[in-house]
Scaffold this active site. Structure first.
Site, mmCIF file in Angstrom:
data_model
loop_
_atom_site.group_PDB
_atom_site.id
_atom_site.type_symbol
_atom_site.label_atom_id
_atom_site.label_comp_id
_atom_site.label_asym_id
_atom_site.label_seq_id
_atom_site.Cartn_x
_atom_site.Cartn_y
_atom_site.Cartn_z
ATOM 1 C CG ASP A 91 -1.913 -1.109 1.232
ATOM 2 O OD1 ASP A 91 -2.354 -1.505 0.134
ATOM 3 O OD2 ASP A 91 -2.241 -1.596 2.322
ATOM 4 C CD GLU A 111 0.870 -4.053 2.334
ATOM 5 O OE1 GLU A 111 -0.248 -3.552 2.139
ATOM 6 O OE2 GLU A 111 1.418 -4.857 1.568
ATOM 7 C CE LYS A 113 -3.205 -4.671 3.722
ATOM 8 N NZ LYS A 113 -3.559 -4.546 2.286
#
Length: 279
Positions: A91, A111, A113
């Site tokens: 990401d 990342e 989330k």
């Protein structure tokens, strides 16, 4: 390229470190920036802090690059690539620094989330489920897909003695303690962090060997097992699952902290002293 070979570029240059200049400027305080955008802010901070080093940002790494890195370590590794254009796309992308040999070395991978809106739903009095009569929504398993990217980057960095992979978590599926929330009618509702239908942190802690979360684990851990030494590459898991939200400045702080650890692992005592002075 061996992880324990220290880069001359990182060790011999006299770096004029200037600290985290501008990290908390107006732009960095916008709360709607994506993790990839924060990575780009972080790389700007690193370039300012270490002007003699060259950094770059990229959004992906190819499967072929990973296999090539493995194959350099052992001819039995990295031999099969089924999809020639396959890419790993974290990401937040990758931040890299160029070493004295012109090789790009990873210093941050990130990342982000988000999973679980239970806290917000209860505050708003919203019922969930098929019949809209439940307070909590059973958590899904989408977060488990994060393990693939972690493993792929770990393979790419198998020759290094550090692993700068960061996972930023947000949402009620990543709680670490009970939370009591007030409904619109004034009544209280307690969400228990250890609810099996809700918490998904245990689905991720395999990536850090069950070590502490909200902690920089970038430096690889070496453990003794009988007559062997095993190197552990642990992801650094940071969560704001207890009702808080990641703001840009906090996310950038974590990225810079991990980047500094990466640079320490690539440098000598001189470089470490320069980093320590700027903490």
């Amino acid at each position: 390229m061996k992880g324990n070979i220290q880069s001359d570029r990182l060790t011999k240059q006299q770096l004029a470190a200037k600290g985290e200049v501008g990290i908390f400027d107006k732009e960095a305080k916008k709360h709607d920036r994506k993790v990839s955008d924060n990575s780009k802010v972080a790389i700007t901070m690193l370039q300012t802090e270490f002007p003699q080093l060259e950094f770059r940002y990229r959004s992906y790494i190819t499967k072929q690059e990973i296999n090539d890195s493995l194959h350099k370590l052992d001819p039995d590794l990295g031999n099969i690539t089924f999809l020639k254009r396959s890419k790993i796309i974290p990401d937040g992308g990758l931040i890299e620094v160029k070493d004295d040999n012109g090789n790009w070395r990873v210093v941050v991978v990130s990342e982000a989330k988000y999973q679980g809106k239970d806290i917000d739903n209860i505050k708003a009095g919203i019922k969930v489920g098929k019949n809209h009569n439940q307070d909590l929504m059973a958590a899904g398993n989408a977060i488990e897909r994060a393990h693939k990217n972690i493993k792929e980057i770990a393979n790419f960095m198998l020759s290094d003695n550090y692993f700068p992979y960061i996972i930023f978590l947000e949402g009620s599926n990543f709680m670490t303690h009970d939370i009591t929330i007030k409904r619109p009618d004034g009544s209280d509702y307690t969400i228990h962090y250890n609810s099996g239908m809700l918490n998904r942190l245990d689905r991720l802690t395999a990536s850090n060997y069950g070590m502490n979360i909200n902690e920089n684990l970038c430096k690889n851990k070496f453990i003794k097992c009988k007559d062997r030494t095993i190197m552990l590459q642990a992801a650094s898991i940071y969560t704001r699952g207890d009702g808080g939200h990641w703001v840009n400045e906090d996310m950038i702080k974590v990225m810079l902290k991990v980047a500094h650890t990466s640079l320490k692992m690539l440098g000598t005592d001189l470089f470490e002293q320069l980093i320590n002075r700027n903490k």
